[in-house]
Design an enzyme around this catalytic site. Structure first.
Site, short mmCIF file in Angstrom:
data_model
loop_
_atom_site.label_atom_id
_atom_site.label_comp_id
_atom_site.label_asym_id
_atom_site.label_seq_id
_atom_site.Cartn_x
_atom_site.Cartn_y
_atom_site.Cartn_z
N ASP A 137 3.59 -6.72 -12.00
CA ASP A 137 2.71 -5.61 -11.65
C ASP A 137 1.34 -6.22 -11.39
O ASP A 137 1.05 -7.35 -11.82
CB ASP A 137 2.66 -4.54 -12.75
CG ASP A 137 2.15 -3.20 -12.18
OD1 ASP A 137 1.55 -3.20 -11.08
OD2 ASP A 137 2.35 -2.15 -12.83
C1 BGC Z 1 0.84 -0.05 -10.46
C2 BGC Z 1 2.04 -0.35 -9.57
C3 BGC Z 1 1.58 -0.55 -8.15
C4 BGC Z 1 0.54 -1.67 -8.12
C5 BGC Z 1 0.00 -1.98 -6.73
C6 BGC Z 1 -0.27 -1.06 -10.29
O1 BGC Z 1 -1.41 -0.63 -10.93
O2 BGC Z 1 1.26 0.00 -11.81
O3 BGC Z 1 2.97 0.69 -9.64
O4 BGC Z 1 2.67 -0.85 -7.33
O5 BGC Z 1 -0.56 -1.29 -8.94
O6 BGC Z 1 -0.80 -0.95 -6.29
#
Ligand code: BGC
Length: 669
Positions: free
Chosen positions: A228
Site C-alpha cells: 500500500d
Molecule cells: C490506499 C489504497 C490506495 C493507495 C493509492 C492508499 O492510501 O489505502 O487503497 O490504492 O492509497 O492511492
C-alpha cells in the site's frame, strides 16, 4: 518465447542495481521501466471509478472526471456476480482510455466493525460473498485486458491508527474469515495483491511472510505483491518476506535497500524472486493490453452503473407507502436529494471519483416519472460539514402531500479513508428532519445515502418505509425514482447486518488502542454472531424486500460425484416481474468444535417474471462443511449431521434438509 522464459532472460541480463530499482517503483503510479528496457505497469485507483490526475489551468493537480459507479457496498448488495464482472469490464475501458493498465481494486476486507471508515469500499461481512463478488470483478477487468490489484492484505478492518495497529487474530479466524475472500478472488488469477498498512500479530503486513506464502502456496497466487502507498517500514525485510514492489518510490527506502543489500541482508535469490515478479507483472500487463481497444461508449458505462444501482439499492422496510401510487403528490426534503456537490453521495479518500456528470436531482427524476413533486431542503450541509436546518417549509410540504420522502445520509465528510465513523447514528439534524416529517405525514419514506450500517432506533418505528440507496453513483437519481415509482422492482439484499445498536457488535466491544486491536470475537463477526447467540438485529444479513412475493418449494438434495446438488424452485406469486436472491447456509448439528450456527455456502440471484417460477441448482462441495482445525493445522470436515438451510435472508429460512457426512462422503438423510 513464453513469458516465464522472457522473464528469466531479462533478469539474467540485469545488473544488481537495476534489479534493486525494480523493487521500488518509479514515481507515484508506475513501475520502473529501466530506461525503456521493460514495459511499465501504470496504476490508478479504484475501485468505484478511475481516479487519474492532470495539471489544471492554475498548475495545480486536479482529478480528471470519470464515470462514477455505485460503491462496492451497493455492488455487493446486488448479490449478482454478472454485475460485478460487468463493472470490472466497464472499468477496464475507463482505464484503457487513460493509459492505465493496472487498477488498484477491488478491496475485499471483511466488515468486522460497522464504523470502519472504508466499509463503503468493501463487499461484505461474509467471506464467501466478498470473495465471489471480487472474483467476478477481477475476471471482468482482466478479461478486458486490465490488471487487478486485490487489496488490502490483510486485517485492515478499521482505519483507526492504521499505520501502526497490530490486528491480533488467531489462525483459525484468519483462515476462515480474513484470508478467505483473498483466496476466492485468487481463483481469478489477479496479476497483483496489495498489502495493507497495519501489522498482523505484530508483523507489518509488508513483511508478512507467512501470509504471502499462504497466498502463493494454498491460493496459487502467481502475481506480484505490491505495498500500500507508504506501507513499507524496512524495504529489505519486506523483500526478504516476499513483497515484490514498494509503492510509491521512496528515495530513503531505496538507498537503505542498497546499503542493506551490500551488507548481505538480502540474498540474490530473494532479490531475483522479487525483481522477476515485477518484470513478470510488466510483461503480463503488456501482453494483456496488446492491440486491445476500448469496447464500450461512456454512455454504456453510465448505463451499467445504473443497472448496478438498480439491483443494489435495498428496500429495508415498507408498510405500504411504496411503490408510489399513480398521481400521488410527492414532497421531497433533505439536501441529499439534490446535493450541490456529488461528493455528498460518496465516501472519501483514494477511491473518490470526480463525477463526469455532477447533476443528481431526485425531485426532477420523480417529476420525469410523472409525479407532482415539490422540494424543500429542510436541512443542508455547508463546506466544513456543519449542518443547517430549517424544518418549517419542509414540514409544511410534508403535511400537504400524499407521500413525504426524506433523503438523509453520510458522504465523504463522515465516511472516509484514514478515519472511522464516530457514530452509527445519523447526525441529529437529520434524525430531527425525519421525525418532524413523520409527525406530519404517515406516508414518510426515508432514503439513505451511506456506505455502511445505520442505527435507526430514534426513528424507524415512526416512518412507513426505508430504502437504502447506498452511494449510488451517476444516474442513481433516475434509478431511485424508478424504484420508488414501481417502474423497477427492488431486488437488493444487505451484504452486511444492520445491528440495533453498536454495542451489540462484539468487535465494537473488543479493545482497540495501545497499538493493538484484539480480534477477541474470533469467528463471531456479523450474522455468524447474531444467529449463533440469538441476538436481535434491526435488519439481518441477506435481508431485502421486493414489490413481489416469492414462494420457495421442492427442496431436493442429491449426492453427485462427491458433492451435494441442492435444487429448489422459487415462484414469483405477484403480478410484477422481480428478482430474488436465494441463500444457502450450512448448519452443523452437533459440532465437535465451536462453529457459528450457520454459514453462507452458496447464493443465487434470479430474475423471475410475474407469476413465473425458476428452478435453482447450487452445488456444495465437501469444502462447504469444512473448518480450519487449530489442532491439525489444516481444513477439516468432521463426520456428523448438517442442516442445509435455504433462505430469503440469513434468518428468513424457507426450506431445510439434512445430510450426514461420514468418512468424507455426503449422504442425504
Ligand atoms: C490506499 C489504497 C490506495 C493507495 C493509492 C492508499 O492510501 O489505502 O487503497 O490504492 O492509497 O492511492
Amino acid at each position: 518465447m513464453e513469458r516465464k522464459d522472457r522473464v528469466k532472460k531479462l533478469l539474467a541480463g540485469l545488473q544488481t542495481e537495476q534489479k534493486l530499482r525494480l523493487l521500488c517503483g518509479n514515481g507515484a503510479w508506475r513501475t520502473d521501466d529501466l530506461d525503456g528496457l521493460l514495459p511499465q505497469a501504470v496504476m490508478s485507483d479504484g475501485p468505484v471509478g478511475l481516479r487519474t490526475m492532470r495539471k489544471g489551468a492554475d498548475g495545480r493537480e486536479e482529478t480528471i472526471p470519470a464515470v462514477a459507479y455505485p460503491s462496492v457496498q451497493v455492488l455487493a448488495n446486488t448479490w449478482n456476480t454478472s454485475l460485478a464482472r460487468e463493472m470490472g469490464a466497464m472499468l477496464a475501458d475507463d482505464c484503457r482510455e487513460r493509459g492505465v493498465n493496472l487498477l488498484l481494486a477491488p478491496g475485499v476486507n471483511i466488515k468486522r466493525h460497522p464504523l470502519n471508515g472504508r466499509n463503503f469500499e468493501y463487499f461484505s461481512e461474509d467471506p464467501l460473498l466478498a470473495g465471489e463478488m471480487a472474483k467476478a470483478y477481477v475476471e471482468g477487468l482482466q478479461e478486458n485486458d486490465v490488471g487487478a490489484c486485490v487489496k488490502h492484505f490483510c486485517c485492515n478492518n478499521l482505519e483507526y491508527d492504521r499505520l501502526h495497529q497490530s490486528s491480533e487474530v488467531d489462525e483459525r479466524t484468519l483462515r476462515e474469515l480474513y484470508y478467505r475472500p483473498f483466496a476466492i478472488a485468487c481463483e481469478a488469477k489477479p496479476v497483483s495483491v496489495m498489502c495493507s498498512y497495519n501489522r498482523i500479530n505484530g508483523t507489518y503486513a509488508s513483511e508478512y511472510e507467512k501470509g504471502f506464502e499462504m497466498l502463493r502456496g494454498d491460493c496459487g497466487f502467481d502475481g506480484a505483491v505490491i505495498s500500500d502507498w507508504g506501507a513499507v517500514r524496512d524495504r529489505c525485510a519486506a523483500a526478504a518476506a516476499g513483497l515484490d514492489l514498494e509503492m510509491p518510490f521512496d528515495e530513503k527506502n531505496y538507498k537503505k535497500l542498497l546499503a542493506d543489500y551490500e551488507a548481505g541482508k538480502l540474498t540474490d535469490e530473494q532479490l531475483d524472486a522479487c525483481a522477476g515478479r515485477v518484470i513478470d507483472l510488466a510483461l503480463r500487463l503488456e501482453e494483456m493490453g496488446k492491440g486491445k481497444k476500448v469496447r464500450s461508449a461512456v454512455s454504456e458505462r453510465g448505463d451499467a452503473a445504473k443497472c448496478i444501482a438498480a439491483e443494489g439499492m435495498v428496500l429495508l422496510k415498507n408498510d405500504g407507502a411504496l411503490p408510489l401510487q399513480a398521481g400521488a403528490k410527492v414532497s421531497v426534503s433533505g439536501c441529499y436529494a439534490k446535493p450541490d456537490d456529488a461528493r455528498l453521495l460518496a465516501g472519501g479518500g483514494s477511491s473518490q471519483v470526480e463525477w463526469a456528470k455532477n447533476a443528481f436531482d431526485l425531485p426532477a427524476a420523480l417529476s420525469a416519472c410523472g409525479f407532482e413533486t415539490v422540494y424543500e431542503e429542510g436541512f443542508g450541509i455547508d463546506t466544513i460539514w456543519s449542518f443547517r436546518q430549517d424544518v418549517r417549509a419542509a414540514a409544511e410540504n410534508a403535511a400537504g402531500s400524499d407521500v413525504q420522502i426524506v433523503c438523509v445520509g453520510t458522504g465523504n465528510g463522515l465516511e472516509f479513508e484514514e478515519g472511522d465513523r464516530r457514530s452509527m447514528r445519523l447526525p441529529a439534524v437529520q434524525e430531527k428532519a425525519i421525525l418532524e416529517a413523520a409527525k406530519r405525514n404517515k406516508n414518510t419514506v426515508v432514503v439513505i445515502f451511506a456506505g455502511a450500517a445505520i442505527d435507526m432506533s430514534a426513528w424507524i418505528d415512526d416512518v412507513n418505509a426505508v430504502l437504502f440507496a447506498g452511494f449510488p453513483g451517476m444516474g442513481g437519481d433516475e434509478v431511485l425514482a424508478e424504484l420508488l415509482a414501481g417502474k423497477r422492482n427492488p431486488s437488493g439484499k444487505l451484504s452486511e447486518t444492520f445491528p440495533l445498536a453498536l454495542t451489540d457488535v462484539p468487535a465494537a466491544n473488543a479493545s482497540c488502542g495501545a497499538g493493538a486491536t484484539l480480534y477477541r470475537e474470533g469467528l463471531d463477526v456479523g450474522y455468524r454472531y447474531f444467529a449463533t447467540y440469538g441476538v436481535p438485529v434491526l435488519f439481518p444479513f441477506g435481508h431485502g424486500l421486493s414489490y413481489s412475493d416469492f414462494r420457495y418449494a421442492d427442496l431436493r438434495l442429491k449426492e453427485e460425484n462427491g458433492a451435494l446438488a441442492v435444487t429448489f424452485t422459487i415462484e414469483n406469486t405477484s403480478a410484477r416481474d422481480g428478482g430474488e436472491t436465494a441463500q444457502l447456509y450450512v448448519r452443523p448439528c452437533a459440532p465437535r468444535v465451536y462453529r457459528p450456527d450457520r454459514e453462507l455456502k452458496a447464493f443465487s440471484k434470479q430474475k423471475i417474471g410475474a407469476g413465473g417460477s425458476v428452478s435453482v441448482c447450487c452445488r456444495l462441495e465437501r469444502s462447504a462443511f469444512a473448518y480450519w482445525s487449530a489442532s491439525r493445522d489444516c481444513w477439516t470436515v468432521d463426520d456428523g449431521v448438517y442442516e442445509i438451510l435455504v433462505g430469503a435472508s440469513s434468518v428468513d429460512i424457507r426450506l431445510c434438509g439434512k445430510v450426514r457426512v461420514e468418512n468424507g462422503l455426503i449422504r442425504v438423510l
